[in-house]
Design an enzyme around this catalytic site. Structure first.
Site, mmCIF file in Angstrom:
data_model
loop_
_atom_site.group_PDB
_atom_site.id
_atom_site.type_symbol
_atom_site.label_atom_id
_atom_site.label_comp_id
_atom_site.label_asym_id
_atom_site.label_seq_id
_atom_site.Cartn_x
_atom_site.Cartn_y
_atom_site.Cartn_z
ATOM 1 N N SER A 106 -10.109 -1.007 6.730
ATOM 2 C CA SER A 106 -9.489 -1.026 5.405
ATOM 3 C C SER A 106 -8.620 -2.241 5.100
ATOM 4 O O SER A 106 -7.986 -2.290 4.050
ATOM 5 C CB SER A 106 -8.671 0.252 5.198
ATOM 6 N N LYS A 134 0.840 -1.202 0.000
ATOM 7 C CA LYS A 134 0.000 0.000 0.000
ATOM 8 C C LYS A 134 0.872 1.248 0.000
ATOM 9 O O LYS A 134 1.934 1.274 0.635
ATOM 10 C CB LYS A 134 -0.916 -0.020 1.230
ATOM 11 N N SER A 159 -9.780 1.874 2.183
ATOM 12 C CA SER A 159 -8.665 2.592 1.560
ATOM 13 C C SER A 159 -7.576 1.667 1.030
ATOM 14 O O SER A 159 -6.761 2.089 0.218
ATOM 15 C CB SER A 159 -8.054 3.584 2.559
#
Length: 530
Positions: free
Chosen positions: A227, A125, A203
């Protein structure tokens, strides 16, 4: 786990949650970070032999050791899918093809296949620091930020032999699903790539889509408000959010110090266990990780236990709590999937399904007080908030809300959190060992572990396409192993986690990109944050 060990876990966790370093050290002796053992050889499906991108982490490691393919071939296969399909998925913010192939060549040259993640292509990420590679958190603020060091999690993955093939797209500063800072939707759900209206999760959208779309073997994301578990539910993955402090958040662009967690979005329970075993352990750069109970054998926990006749049973006797609202507000297909889970797992030896009750003030403690996190996340960003609120783009209203929350409101929220912990220990966890979740919020507030895993499919919305659905189990502090035991047992008797979405049609990419994009506005984002 014995009653005494569980009590120790609770005392340690309460001390850590209170942020008292001395109390943490007094509650338990510091655990040393032991090198995780290599993942075991596993039975490999024919589909994984035929297509390296179909292999799970455990399968890929097994095939690498057997020399069925090389690390370079494995990485190249994923890079080819990225090149072919990421114009549709938009899962990556950056692709590091050159460095990934160079690392794969090193693995092959050294025959270095015994480390826990040797040669495994990973998506990270884009809020994790990556040395020499932009770390933007998909924001205007960090658009030009190139760290000179890796986040602890990234350093541990690469030290274990993992190969980063790219940075996963994410919600701006981890506040919503992946959009541009201005709110234009980017990453789509890998199961419904032609319908951007289908939510791909929270997210950590890019890391989830990368794994579901077979652009990476596994990935890591962050969770502050669902998330990791959310994208896993939406995209047929197994996502493990460890207990606060079990994995380090050092080198991650922050959102909330008391609620940020790092963890894997994986294909199954075994892969989640392998990646978490690499991530977990003390980190001097993150005081939340110090003085905790030792990391249990997560890989063993994720290995299904079978009796002499081949039947599956739970590794330990486990009471699985069903809250009173678990069937509320869901469509008939989801209700059938949830009941199917209860029927299947309830029939396993060692499992007991129990109805549990919430504390009387559950909705108050997990509802209005959830907004307190907004003031926490403004703290590291006050400089930019004072300078220019528009830097926060589509999520600007929630950042403003956090800035305007008063100190007394924050203190009241912390008292509510402590009270909620006490009520969980004195009430809910006296009734069960793990509990099914209807929302990630309560256990995110408290920093308790959760695991998400697939249960089937249902319409994404009325009249819409089919999309994955799943379940989330919450556990007691530092009991990630028990969560993995339940998920692994369920996956041993089902094949939901093995299902793969169809490849997207790439012929209309240019037409889709020319069409009016789906956008979120600040009001929608603020409403979703409540």
């Amino acid at each position: 786990m014995s009653t005494a060990e569980r009590a120790l876990n609770r005392r340690t966790f309460l001390a850590a949650a209170a942020g008292t370093g001395a109390a943490v050290q007094a509650a338990a002796a510091p655990a040393r970070a032991a090198a995780p053992a290599p993942a075991p050889d596993v039975r490999v499906r024919p589909a994984a032999v035929d297509d390296p991108t179909e292999a799970t982490v455990a399968e890929a490691l097994t095939l690498l050791r057997r020399r069925r393919f090389s690390a370079t071939e494995l990485v190249q296969a994923h890079l080819e899918r990225i090149e072919r399909f990421d114009g549709v998925y938009r899962a990556f913010n950056a692709v590091t093809a050159e460095s990934a192939l160079a690392r794969a060549a090193e693995v092959d040259a050294r025959r270095d296949v015994r480390r826990p993640l040797s040669g495994i292509p990973l998506c990270v990420k884009d809020n994790y620091w990556t040395a020499g590679v932009p770390t933007t958190a998909n924001s205007t603020i960090f658009a030009d930020f190139v760290p000179d060091a890796d986040a602890t999690a990234v350093a541990r993955l690469t030290a274990a032999g993992g190969i980063v093939v790219g940075k996963g797209q994410m919600g701006p500063l981890a506040t919503t699903r992946a959009t541009t800072p201005a709110g234009e939707v980017t990453t789509v759900n890998a199961w419904t790539p032609d319908d951007p209206a289908v939510d791909p999760g929270g997210s950590s959208t890019g890391p989830a889509t990368a794994v579901a779309g077979r652009l990476a073997t596994s990935s890591i994301g962050t969770q502050t408000g669902g998330s990791i578990t959310g994208p896993s539910l939406q995209q047929n993955l197994t996502g493990l959010k460890p207990t606060m402090g079990r994995t380090s958040i050092a080198g991650i662009i922050p959102l909330s110090f008391t609620r940020d967690h790092s963890g894997p979005l994986a294909r199954d329970a075994m892969d989640a266990a392998i990646v978490t075993s690499v991530l977990a352990g003390p980190d001097p750069a993150d005081p939340r990780t110090l003085g905790l109970p030792p990391v249990p054998d997560l890989v063993a926990a994720a290995t299904p236990v079978r009796d002499r006749r081949g039947g599956v049973r739970l590794r330990r006797r486990t009471r699985i709590g069903v809250p009173p609202d678990w069937f509320d507000g869901v469509g008939p297909e989801v209700a059938v999937a949830r009941q199917g889970f209860l029927d299947r797992v309830g029939a396993l030896r060692g499992a007991t399904i129990v109805d549990v009750t919430y504390p009387a003030d559950w909705e108050l403690l997990t509802g209005p007080f959830n907004a307190i996190r907004l003031s926490e996340r403004t703290e590291p960003f006050r400089h930019w908030l004072r300078r220019d609120l528009t830097l926060f783009g589509v999520s600007s209203l929630t950042w403003l809300q956090g800035l305007l929350l008063s100190g007394d409101e924050w203190i009241t929220g912390q008292r509510a959190k402590t009270w909620l912990l006490q009520e969980l220990y004195a009430g809910l966890f006296e009734q069960c060992d793990v509990v099914l979740q209807t929302s990630p919020v309560p256990f995110d507030i408290l920093g308790l572990p959760e695991i998400a895993f697939p249960l089937g499919e249902a319409p994404a919305y009325e009249g819409g396409p089919a999309a994955p659905v799943g379940a989330v189990l919450g556990g007691q502090p530092y009991e990630e192993d028990r969560l993995l035991e339940v998920a692994a047992a369920h996956q041993a008797i089902t094949d939901f986690h093995l299902r793969r979405p169809a490849d997207p049609d790439v012929s209309g990419v240019q037409l889709r990109s020319a069409a009016a994009p789906l956008r979120l506005d600040a009001v929608q984002v603020a409403a979703a944050a409540q």
